[in-house]
Design an enzyme around this catalytic site. Structure first.
Site, PDB file in Angstrom:
ATOM      1  N   GLY A  13      28.447  47.264  49.122  1.00 36.84           N
ATOM      2  CA  GLY A  13      29.565  48.122  48.760  1.00 36.84           C
ATOM      3  C   GLY A  13      30.162  47.646  47.453  1.00 36.84           C
ATOM      4  N   CYS A  14      31.441  47.799  47.300  1.00 35.99           N
ATOM      5  CA  CYS A  14      32.120  47.395  46.069  1.00 35.99           C
ATOM      6  C   CYS A  14      31.880  45.916  45.794  1.00 35.99           C
ATOM      7  CB  CYS A  14      33.613  47.664  46.207  1.00 35.99           C
ATOM      8  SG  CYS A  14      34.581  47.096  44.790  1.00 35.99           S
ATOM      9  N   PHE A  15      31.360  45.612  44.622  1.00 33.79           N
ATOM     10  CA  PHE A  15      31.035  44.203  44.343  1.00 33.79           C
ATOM     11  C   PHE A  15      32.273  43.338  44.197  1.00 33.79           C
ATOM     12  CE2 PHE A  15      29.469  46.011  40.005  1.00 33.79           C
ATOM     13  CZ  PHE A  15      30.761  46.246  39.549  1.00 33.79           C
ATOM     14  N   TRP A  16      33.427  43.914  43.974  1.00 35.55           N
ATOM     15  CA  TRP A  16      34.658  43.118  43.899  1.00 35.55           C
ATOM     16  C   TRP A  16      34.852  42.314  45.186  1.00 35.55           C
ATOM     17  CZ3 TRP A  16      38.924  47.083  42.084  1.00 35.55           C
ATOM     18  CH2 TRP A  16      38.686  47.451  40.756  1.00 35.55           C
ATOM     19  N   CYS A  17      34.564  42.943  46.330  1.00 36.34           N
ATOM     20  CA  CYS A  17      34.784  42.286  47.625  1.00 36.34           C
ATOM     21  C   CYS A  17      33.639  41.372  48.044  1.00 36.34           C
ATOM     22  CB  CYS A  17      35.003  43.336  48.712  1.00 36.34           C
ATOM     23  SG  CYS A  17      36.574  44.204  48.562  1.00 36.34           S
TER      24      CYS A  17
END
Length: 189
Positions: free
Chosen positions: A18-22
């Site tokens: 999913g979102c690479f930030w997380c």
């Protein structure tokens, strides 16, 4: 970190969750991690930008590329950490982030990683932890493109925005529901 003179004994693991930030911070804190880079993999467009990938037209996944010391941490342990970050039953994205660029996947860099990843997926499927089948893809690694500097170590550079985004994503609630206290065991070893 300057990796120009990288120790040739380091290895690479590539995960989409999913979102690479997380996805960066849960790996950053593990012993043996040299670097975690956000980027893109698996698409057909050369040199994709965040806008290209987010548009769902480039075919890329948002990924993290982990450089690690296999003498300190095993690929198996990285897989254990990976499974704890995602909803492995969802093939349409992850949590609040929907679309093909946000699907979960393991990108293997050699046949040994492929075998270990397939066994890990099989064990998770057979564990009974999840009510539905684990559908996370296991794919051969292709060209990795670094994400823009803005996205690198986002949780460190923009902690308020990161925490806000993560808090509304549903990721932490999912982790609590399906992993509970087991989530932390990977970090206590």
């Amino acid at each position: 970190m300057n990796l120009d003179n990288i120790n040739t004994t380091y290895s690479t693991a590539i995960f989409a969750g999913g979102c690479f930030w997380c996805m960066v911070s849960p790996f950053d804190i593990l012993d043996g991690i040299i670097e975690v880079k956000s980027g893109y993999m698996g698409g057909h467009l050369e040199n994709p930008t965040y806008k290209d990938v987010k548009s769902q037209t480039s075919g890329h996944f948002e990924v993290i590329k982990i450089t690690y010391d296999p003498k300190v941490i095993s690929y198996e342990k990285l897989l254990q950490a990976f499974w704890r970050q995602i909803n492995p039953m969802d093939d349409e994205g992850q949590f609040q982030d929907r679309g093909s660029s946000y699907r979960a996947a393991i990108f293997y860099t050699n046949e040994e990683q492929k075998t270990v990843a397939e066994e890990s997926k099989k064990e998770l499927n057979e564990s009974g932890r999840f009510p539905d089948a684990v559908v996370t893809r296991i794919l051969p690694a292709s060209k990795f493109y670094d994400a823009e500097e803005f996205h690198q170590d986002f949780y460190k550079k923009s902690p308020v925005e990161y925490k806000k985004d993560r808090s509304i994503s549903g990721r932490d609630e999912f982790i609590q529901q399906y992993w509970g206290e087991d989530y932390y065991s990977i970090y206590e070893e």
